[in-house]
Scaffold this motif. Structure first.
Motif, PDB file in Angstrom:
ATOM      1  N   LEU A 136      45.242  35.170  35.889  1.00 36.39           N
ATOM      2  CA  LEU A 136      44.801  36.225  36.787  1.00 36.39           C
ATOM      3  C   LEU A 136      43.439  35.870  37.372  1.00 36.39           C
ATOM      4  CD1 LEU A 136      45.660  39.398  34.638  1.00 36.39           C
ATOM      5  CD2 LEU A 136      47.046  38.378  36.430  1.00 36.39           C
TER       6      LEU A 136
ATOM      7  N   THR B 249      52.298  40.200  28.917  1.00 30.34           N
ATOM      8  CA  THR B 249      52.063  41.217  29.945  1.00 30.34           C
ATOM      9  C   THR B 249      52.546  42.603  29.520  1.00 30.34           C
ATOM     10  OG1 THR B 249      54.178  40.676  30.998  1.00 30.34           O
ATOM     11  CG2 THR B 249      52.215  39.510  31.770  1.00 30.34           C
TER      12      THR B 249
ATOM     13  N   ASN C  80      47.771  29.707  32.954  1.00 28.20           N
ATOM     14  CA  ASN C  80      46.791  30.447  32.169  1.00 28.20           C
ATOM     15  C   ASN C  80      46.027  29.535  31.219  1.00 28.20           C
ATOM     16  OD1 ASN C  80      45.724  33.123  31.454  1.00 28.20           O
ATOM     17  ND2 ASN C  80      46.630  32.723  29.444  1.00 28.20           N
TER      18      ASN C  80
ATOM     19  N   ASN D  44      39.826  37.327  39.476  1.00 31.94           N
ATOM     20  CA  ASN D  44      38.860  38.379  39.142  1.00 31.94           C
ATOM     21  C   ASN D  44      39.339  39.759  39.555  1.00 31.94           C
ATOM     22  OD1 ASN D  44      37.103  36.492  38.041  1.00 31.94           O
ATOM     23  ND2 ASN D  44      36.069  36.114  40.010  1.00 31.94           N
ATOM     24  N   ASN D  45      40.309  39.828  40.472  1.00 25.46           N
ATOM     25  CA  ASN D  45      40.870  41.111  40.894  1.00 25.46           C
ATOM     26  C   ASN D  45      42.152  41.447  40.135  1.00 25.46           C
ATOM     27  OD1 ASN D  45      38.858  41.540  42.885  1.00 25.46           O
ATOM     28  ND2 ASN D  45      39.953  40.174  44.302  1.00 25.46           N
ATOM     29  N   ASN D  46      42.390  40.727  39.047  1.00 35.59           N
ATOM     30  CA  ASN D  46      43.559  40.953  38.192  1.00 35.59           C
ATOM     31  C   ASN D  46      44.876  40.753  38.944  1.00 35.59           C
ATOM     32  OD1 ASN D  46      41.980  41.598  35.907  1.00 35.59           O
ATOM     33  ND2 ASN D  46      41.793  43.730  36.583  1.00 35.59           N
ATOM     34  N   ARG D  47      44.885  39.777  39.851  1.00 37.49           N
ATOM     35  CA  ARG D  47      46.117  39.405  40.540  1.00 37.49           C
ATOM     36  C   ARG D  47      46.543  38.012  40.103  1.00 37.49           C
ATOM     37  NH1 ARG D  47      44.316  40.579  46.678  1.00 37.49           N
ATOM     38  NH2 ARG D  47      42.609  39.258  45.880  1.00 37.49           N
ATOM     39  N   ARG D  48      47.872  37.816  40.057  1.00 36.52           N
ATOM     40  CA  ARG D  48      48.408  36.528  39.624  1.00 36.52           C
ATOM     41  C   ARG D  48      48.036  35.442  40.633  1.00 36.52           C
ATOM     42  NH1 ARG D  48      54.555  36.649  38.868  1.00 36.52           N
ATOM     43  NH2 ARG D  48      54.194  34.769  37.611  1.00 36.52           N
TER      44      ARG D  48
ATOM     45  N   ASN E  69      49.789  44.947  29.550  1.00 36.57           N
ATOM     46  CA  ASN E  69      48.628  44.066  29.772  1.00 36.57           C
ATOM     47  C   ASN E  69      48.835  43.213  31.021  1.00 36.57           C
ATOM     48  OD1 ASN E  69      46.091  42.958  29.096  1.00 36.57           O
ATOM     49  ND2 ASN E  69      47.075  41.194  28.103  1.00 36.57           N
TER      50      ASN E  69
ATOM     51  N   ALA F 282      47.609  43.621  33.998  1.00 36.61           N
ATOM     52  CA  ALA F 282      46.378  43.434  34.762  1.00 36.61           C
ATOM     53  C   ALA F 282      45.172  43.622  33.852  1.00 36.61           C
ATOM     54  CB  ALA F 282      46.320  44.403  35.939  1.00 36.61           C
ATOM     55  N   ARG F 283      45.232  43.005  32.680  1.00 38.20           N
ATOM     56  CA  ARG F 283      44.155  43.049  31.672  1.00 38.20           C
ATOM     57  C   ARG F 283      43.877  44.475  31.181  1.00 38.20           C
ATOM     58  NH1 ARG F 283      41.270  39.141  35.134  1.00 38.20           N
ATOM     59  NH2 ARG F 283      41.434  37.066  34.201  1.00 38.20           N
ATOM     60  N   GLN F 284      44.919  45.359  31.175  1.00 37.66           N
ATOM     61  CA  GLN F 284      44.683  46.688  30.614  1.00 37.66           C
ATOM     62  C   GLN F 284      44.499  46.621  29.108  1.00 37.66           C
ATOM     63  OE1 GLN F 284      47.328  45.815  32.470  1.00 37.66           O
ATOM     64  NE2 GLN F 284      47.889  47.380  33.966  1.00 37.66           N
TER      65      GLN F 284
END
Length: 900
Positions: free
Chosen positions: A695, A717, A706, A697-701, A806, A808-810
């Motif tokens: 991801l 995810t 990784n 910095n904007n939590n987009r693939r 997870n 988007a890094r939740q």
């Protein structure tokens, strides 16, 4: 032993005129004869010998005139100890298990005396050696039996006097001090008790009437009647009473139940029941609250054996909050329509009609103030389906179905309907199959089908439901599909299948799009009229099954372990259909050069089946399924074969690779499986997705692995774990599980859209009682006194669910809860039930319900308590269990003020 009138009782009258040597049999009193030590009485004779002697000694010339007969049927009489004839009294005595059969009437008793002078029969019990009055008389006519202390019956008038009679009619047990039988259809009784208690001599309650008229199978008409509880008179009295006795359904009033709530004092669920016929009924109920609120319900059940069965109901509620003139006053209306219909499978094998309808206001179950909806306010979805299917036999076979469907989200109040959906399908046709023998190879396995699906789909909201506006944006379309496929083997172990599909889509309207520079917005024009497009695709797959087994020996506890793998690879091609797409320009003025943006669109966007893809797709799919099993030594020493257990069931891993993509070609790795435990009674289901891409910095693939971005090889995810388990005391006693044959259509909560179990609580019936409130029926494990059980029956249901997200890094658990319910039978007469749950994420208990049952033999007591939450309430009910007297009850309920 049978004898006709001239040979039996009628002959006894003649003995009064002849001086026979039978006076030595007489006794000076009418007491029961007992043989003395020196027996001087002539030997006892049966009825046939008595008749023969009378015929031999009778020298009187027979009168040629025809005498009137006082008996109209054959009389049969028997006794174990003796049958004694007394010519002086003109009586016959039958002693010990005596029995007389006259036509359709049977009299049984310890002592029966036949008086030929009065043409009457007296029946009594006898006293045994312990001084107990036994062998009480029993009077039976047709299927009706009366068990009194004594009977007096006249053959001429066919009338009888019965003392302390006991009989059962419909649900009533009746005991009368004196009963006069007028004829076979009318009885007059004095000082009568009638009750639904099983013990009529010592009932828990009874109704006492001084005089009654009793017509079997029809009615009981009484004078002044009082209700007694434990032999204590109550103020409940009626100057006269009428009690119907028929077993058939009868129309009648339904007494409402009083209560108190935020809407004021109320009377709930009162009305009238109509017994329309043997196949259908109608129930009309209503409730009224002192602030003006009310609700109405009409319900009907119908059934025809071996044909169909169903029920339908329409409910409406008008609710007022506060009082008129107050600033917080408001009113609202809600409604609900239900219909369930099922057809017997034997009625028509080639066609079937079924219906399951539950629609109405989205807030009906949440805001309903009727206690019968308690178990359904947790439902977030209402759904309906009415379908008809027909099979046309032949080669090929054709299946036709027509259905109307409805889905409603009670939270968003969105409604999706399909009115109607037409489906037509044809079975597979193998044009090249051999006339004899099995199909082999690629060519002989070629087959094709045809299917048609047409529907009219409506998307609307709760506020527009059943209004003309809901049909404004209806989408009509049809889709034809012809799949062609074949399969064959490669290298003996690889199974290969290929298929291609041709589809043609018809729509009733399309949408043209353009750009309006003045308004700076997209303009959509609706074009009504027929239009269509055609698509096709191709796919192929190859798979096999691999077995691996490790044997450890028959003397080991684990004798063998087997691993079954089913790998497969597939390839899919989806062409791009650019010809169905157009382009419009968006011109945005710039400082130096105008910015021109091209937007692609299809006139089929927004239609029922959407637009065809305009991008070429080519992908490879990979998957593998695993099952891990073992053979273990059975604990049962008599077992001849080892026991098979499963460690891991259908654990699958799959992904795909997009050959035609520019980036992010590898799809997330999908994992699914289950772990069977406790002899396969508990299955733990799990699943999750693993992504190899990182991801930003904007939590987009992004198109970067990784692990190259400083992370692990895979990024979890999302994931889920859930299981449900039911167990009871029988699981620990080695007993067999009992199958539940209950029809779900009989469950009110299920018909409302809820669950058949009590995991989310139970609804309350029209009378305030809990559904399925008789938990003691059929329990044969009671001890003699009914105080306790040696083994306490219990059952528990569990449902666990956990969801992790997870993407988007939740890194959070989105849902985590456990639901549980159960019942414990503390004694044969006491049962406690509970339903609750705990939300780990929101740290609080979910809807909790406590239920208490007490079986009071003829009565039943229940207490339902919701201790906290929005539905906080309690309800107490005690009533007679018999459905005939269920309106005799005491009920008290209290609901929480929802406005606070």
């Amino acid at each position: 032993m049978q004898t006709k009138i001239p040979n039996t009782l009628f002959c006894l009258i003649f003995t009064l005129f002849f001086g026979l040597n039978s006076f030595s049999q007489e006794r000076e009193n009418n007491s029961i004869p007992v043989q003395s030590d020196t027996d001087t009485i002539a030997p006892l004779l049966d009825s046939e010998e008595i008749s023969q002697q009378l015929e031999q000694r009778d020298t009187v010339k027979v009168d040629t005139l025809k005498k009137p007969t006082f008996l109209t049927d054959i009389v049969t009489y028997t006794a174990i100890d003796y049958m004694r004839l007394s010519p002086r009294e003109n009586k016959m005595y039958l002693y010990n298990e005596a029995k007389i059969v006259y036509g359709d009437m049977t009299i049984e008793a310890g002592l029966i005396i036949i008086d030929n002078n009065k043409n009457e029969v007296f029946a009594y019990g006898i006293i045994d050696t312990a001084g107990v009055y036994t062998q009480k008389p029993s009077f039976t006519q047709l299927e009706r039996t009366i068990e009194p202390d004594s009977i007096r019956f006249n053959f001429d008038t066919e009338r009888a006097l019965v003392y302390n009679s006991r009989t059962q009619e419909a649900s009533f047990n009746v005991k009368g001090e004196v009963t006069k039988r007028e004829n076979d259809s009318v009885y007059f009784m004095r000082n009568v008790r009638f009750t639904t208690s099983e013990d009529v001599d010592n009932p828990e309650y009874y109704f006492y009437a001084r005089k009654i008229k009793f017509v079997p199978d029809k009615k009981i008409v009484t004078g002044l009647v009082n209700m007694y509880i434990a032999d204590v008179p109550t103020p409940l009295a009626l100057p006269f009473g009428y009690f119907p006795m028929t077993d058939e359904n009868t129309s009648g009033f339904i007494i409402p139940s009083p209560g108190d709530s935020q809407y004021g004092y109320n009377l709930q669920n009162g009305g009238y029941y109509f017994a329309l016929s043997d196949y259908a009924d109608l129930l009309m109920l209503g409730s009224y609250y002192t602030n003006g609120s009310y609700n109405m319900e009409g319900a009907s059940s119908y059934a025809k054996r071996y044909k169909f069965r169903g029920n339908v109901s329409v409910r409406y509620e008008k609710l007022y909050n506060s009082e008129r003139g107050f600033p917080n006053f408001n009113e609202r209306s809600t409604y609900n329509i239900r219909w369930s219909h099922s057809q017997d499978s034997k009625a028509n094998p080639s066609s079937r009609f079924a219906a399951s309808v539950n629609l109405g206001s989205s807030e009906y179950y949440q805001e309903s103030i009727n206690q019968s909806n308690t178990g359904n306010f947790l439902n977030n979805t209402l759904s309906s389906s009415v379908s008809y299917s027909k099979t046309f036999a032949g080669e090929p076979q054709v299946n036709l179905s027509l259905a109307a469907r409805h889905s409603q989200n009670t939270r968003t109040q969105s409604i999706n309907m399909s009115l109607p959906t037409l489906q037509l399908s044809m079975t597979r046709i193998y044009p090249f199959e051999p006339k004899i023998g099995a199909k082999k190879g690629l060519f002989e396995n070629i087959n094709f089908q045809y299917s048609l699906r047409g529907e009219n789909q409506i998307n609307t909201t709760d506020s527009l439901f059943f209004k003309p506006e809901m049909f404004k944006d209806a989408r009509l379309g049809a889709q034809h599909s012809i799949p062609i496929s074949t399969n064959f083997k490669v290298f003996k172990f690889l199974s290969v299948s290929t298929s291609t599909s041709y589809e043609e889509t018809w729509v009733g309207r399309t949408f043209d799009r353009s750009y309006d520079p003045v308004l700076d917005t997209e303009v959509i024009d609706t074009i009504n009229g027929f239009d269509s497009y055609r698509t096709y695709n191709f796919s192929a797959s190859m798979g096999t099954t691999v077995y691996g087994q490790k044997n450890f020996g028959s003397d080991k506890k684990i004798q063998a372990v087997r691993h079954v793998m089913r790998p497969s690879i597939s390839y899919n091609i989806n062409p791009g259909f650019d010809r169905y797409y157009d382009t419009y320009e968006i011109l945005r003025p710039g400082d130096d050069v105008d910015d021109i943006q091209l937007v692609d669109f299809s006139r089929f966007d927004g239609t029922l089946y959407g637009a065809p893809g305009n991008r070429f797709g080519s992908s490879i799919g990979l998957s593998i399924s695993n099952t891990l099993e073992a053979k273990v030594r059975d604990k049962d020493s008599t077992a001849t074969e080892p026991k098979k257990i499963t460690f891991l069931n259908n654990f699958s891993v799959g992904t795909s690779y997009n050959l035609a993509g520019d980036d992010l070609k590898l799809a997330p790795l999908s994992l699914r499986g289950s772990i069977p435990l406790l002899d396969k009674k508990l299955n733990i289901n799990f699943g999750g997705n693993l992504d190899v891409y990182a991801l930003d910095n904007n939590n987009r693939r992004i198109d970067k692995l990784n692990i190259e971005n400083g992370g692990s090889l895979f990024r979890l995810t999302n994931g889920s774990v859930n299981f449900g388990y039911n167990f009871s005391n029988k699981d620990f006693e080695g007993g067999d599980d009992e199958e539940d044959d209950a029809d779900p259509l009989d469950d009110e909560t299920y018909r409302n859209g809820g669950r058949t179990d009590d995991l989310f609580g139970k609804s309350m019936g029209p009378d305030g009682e809990l559904f399925d409130e008789d938990p003691f029926e059929g329990d044969e494990d009671e001890n003699e006194n009914g105080w306790y059980n040696y083994k306490i029956p219990w059952d528990v249901r569990l449902a666990y669910s956990l969801n992790y997200i997870n993407s988007a890094r939740q890194d959070q658990i989105s849902a985590h809860s456990i639901m549980f319910s159960g019942n414990v039978e503390l004694s044969p007469k006491w049962k406690v039930g509970f339903s609750s749950g705990y939300d780990v994420v929101n740290t609080g208990f979910t809807y909790t319900q406590l239920r208490f049952f007490r079986d009071l033999n003829s009565w039943q007591m229940s207490f339902n308590w919701v201790p906290f939450g929005q539905r906080k309430q309690w309800n107490f009910l005690i009533r007679i269990k018999s459905s005939m007297l269920q309106d005799i009850k005491y009920e008290k309920r209290r609901e929480r003020d929802r406005t606070l």
